[in-house]
Scaffold this motif. Sequence first.
Motif, PDB file in Angstrom:
ATOM      1  N   LEU A 171       2.592  11.486  -6.353  1.00  0.00           N
ATOM      2  CA  LEU A 171       1.235  10.983  -5.818  1.00  0.00           C
ATOM      3  C   LEU A 171       1.445   9.406  -5.481  1.00  0.00           C
ATOM      4  O   LEU A 171       0.715   8.913  -4.594  1.00  0.00           O
ATOM      5  CB  LEU A 171       0.156  11.276  -6.901  1.00  0.00           C
ATOM      6  CG  LEU A 171      -1.295  11.050  -6.263  1.00  0.00           C
ATOM      7  CD1 LEU A 171      -1.245  11.881  -4.967  1.00  0.00           C
ATOM      8  CD2 LEU A 171      -2.388  11.393  -7.234  1.00  0.00           C
ATOM      9  N   LEU A 172       2.002   8.677  -6.346  1.00  0.00           N
ATOM     10  CA  LEU A 172       2.386   7.112  -5.997  1.00  0.00           C
ATOM     11  C   LEU A 172       2.952   6.951  -4.905  1.00  0.00           C
ATOM     12  O   LEU A 172       2.795   6.070  -3.837  1.00  0.00           O
ATOM     13  CB  LEU A 172       3.178   6.614  -7.100  1.00  0.00           C
ATOM     14  CG  LEU A 172       3.506   4.867  -7.148  1.00  0.00           C
ATOM     15  CD1 LEU A 172       2.298   4.132  -6.823  1.00  0.00           C
ATOM     16  CD2 LEU A 172       4.294   4.465  -8.154  1.00  0.00           C
ATOM     17  N   ALA A 173       4.206   7.891  -4.614  1.00  0.00           N
ATOM     18  CA  ALA A 173       4.659   7.686  -3.190  1.00  0.00           C
ATOM     19  C   ALA A 173       3.605   7.969  -2.170  1.00  0.00           C
ATOM     20  O   ALA A 173       3.808   7.380  -0.924  1.00  0.00           O
ATOM     21  CB  ALA A 173       5.880   8.696  -3.042  1.00  0.00           C
ATOM     22  N   VAL A 174       2.822   9.051  -2.302  1.00  0.00           N
ATOM     23  CA  VAL A 174       1.586   9.495  -1.177  1.00  0.00           C
ATOM     24  C   VAL A 174       0.967   8.173  -1.124  1.00  0.00           C
ATOM     25  O   VAL A 174       0.593   7.860  -0.078  1.00  0.00           O
ATOM     26  CB  VAL A 174       1.077  10.639  -1.686  1.00  0.00           C
ATOM     27  CG1 VAL A 174      -0.050  10.882  -0.843  1.00  0.00           C
ATOM     28  CG2 VAL A 174       1.896  11.886  -1.553  1.00  0.00           C
ATOM     29  N   ASP A 223      -3.448  12.856   4.900  1.00  0.00           N
ATOM     30  CA  ASP A 223      -3.355  14.224   4.949  1.00  0.00           C
ATOM     31  C   ASP A 223      -1.872  14.861   5.169  1.00  0.00           C
ATOM     32  O   ASP A 223      -1.434  15.726   4.435  1.00  0.00           O
ATOM     33  CB  ASP A 223      -4.041  14.730   6.229  1.00  0.00           C
ATOM     34  CG  ASP A 223      -4.405  16.285   6.215  1.00  0.00           C
ATOM     35  OD1 ASP A 223      -4.310  16.898   5.164  1.00  0.00           O
ATOM     36  OD2 ASP A 223      -4.279  16.874   7.422  1.00  0.00           O
ATOM     37  N   ASP A 224      -1.347  14.026   5.742  1.00  0.00           N
ATOM     38  CA  ASP A 224       0.372  14.572   6.184  1.00  0.00           C
ATOM     39  C   ASP A 224       0.952  14.318   4.899  1.00  0.00           C
ATOM     40  O   ASP A 224       1.892  15.396   4.353  1.00  0.00           O
ATOM     41  CB  ASP A 224       1.038  13.778   7.359  1.00  0.00           C
ATOM     42  CG  ASP A 224       2.173  14.156   7.647  1.00  0.00           C
ATOM     43  OD1 ASP A 224       2.351  15.486   7.989  1.00  0.00           O
ATOM     44  OD2 ASP A 224       3.210  13.519   7.507  1.00  0.00           O
ATOM     45  N   ALA A 225       1.092  13.336   4.105  1.00  0.00           N
ATOM     46  CA  ALA A 225       1.843  12.902   2.852  1.00  0.00           C
ATOM     47  C   ALA A 225       1.311  14.034   1.972  1.00  0.00           C
ATOM     48  O   ALA A 225       2.604  14.268   1.115  1.00  0.00           O
ATOM     49  CB  ALA A 225       1.457  11.660   2.580  1.00  0.00           C
ATOM     50  N   LEU A 226       0.180  14.519   1.936  1.00  0.00           N
ATOM     51  CA  LEU A 226      -0.079  15.543   0.777  1.00  0.00           C
ATOM     52  C   LEU A 226       0.171  16.770   0.973  1.00  0.00           C
ATOM     53  O   LEU A 226       0.492  17.739   0.009  1.00  0.00           O
ATOM     54  CB  LEU A 226      -1.749  15.287   0.721  1.00  0.00           C
ATOM     55  CG  LEU A 226      -2.255  14.328  -0.099  1.00  0.00           C
ATOM     56  CD1 LEU A 226      -3.910  14.361   0.127  1.00  0.00           C
ATOM     57  CD2 LEU A 226      -1.964  14.269  -1.662  1.00  0.00           C
TER      58      LEU A 226
END
Length: 207
Positions: free
Chosen positions: A175-178, A202-205
């Motif tokens: 989640l940190l990377a997101v 949205d794309d990262a999740l």
Amino acid sequence: QPQCRPLSRRPHLPRRPGARGRRGGTMTEELDFDQKVLAAAFEAIAARGWAGFEIAAAARTAGLPLPEVRRRFPRRMAVLVKLGRLADAHALGALDEARPEGEAVRDLLFEMLMRRIDVLQRYRAGVIAILRALPFDPPLAAFLTAAHLNSMSWLLAAAGVSTRGPLGRLRCKGLLAVWLWTLRTWARDESPDLSATMAALDDALRR
């Protein structure tokens, strides 16, 4: 899969009118004071960079009482701590609202992370100056990494996702990377509705 719904901007932090804080002041009064300090601090950071920032000088320029600033912000890192806590509080405030039944975890994380962005947007120029300083200030980068990992742990736990054990730590790092990917987009996103930021999150999740 459920689509992440667009969020409206929420520029004001939730407050608890009348709640008593330390030294007899209400929590609302203390929050107002902290926000004045943050506004002065991030204006100074935007002008001078993190390396040239001194909290006492920023408070003096803004006409804020130095004894109270010293009590609540004893060192300049306290500015970053306070901003992070305000961002987390605003993010977790999403749980106080009526949520759709059976809402996907991803959708809740989307809203909570965008609420963190809402808070950063209020101090945009100063926050971007800090982001630009990170490659040249390893202690600052290490401090913010640890602080953000703690924030991500809170958000995951609030969304009902376990953060215990090795798998939990991996989830926090994921989640940190997101969050970092979203921050990079936000720093370049000058659209009024932050549509590019929302699309990047949205794309990262979804990955």
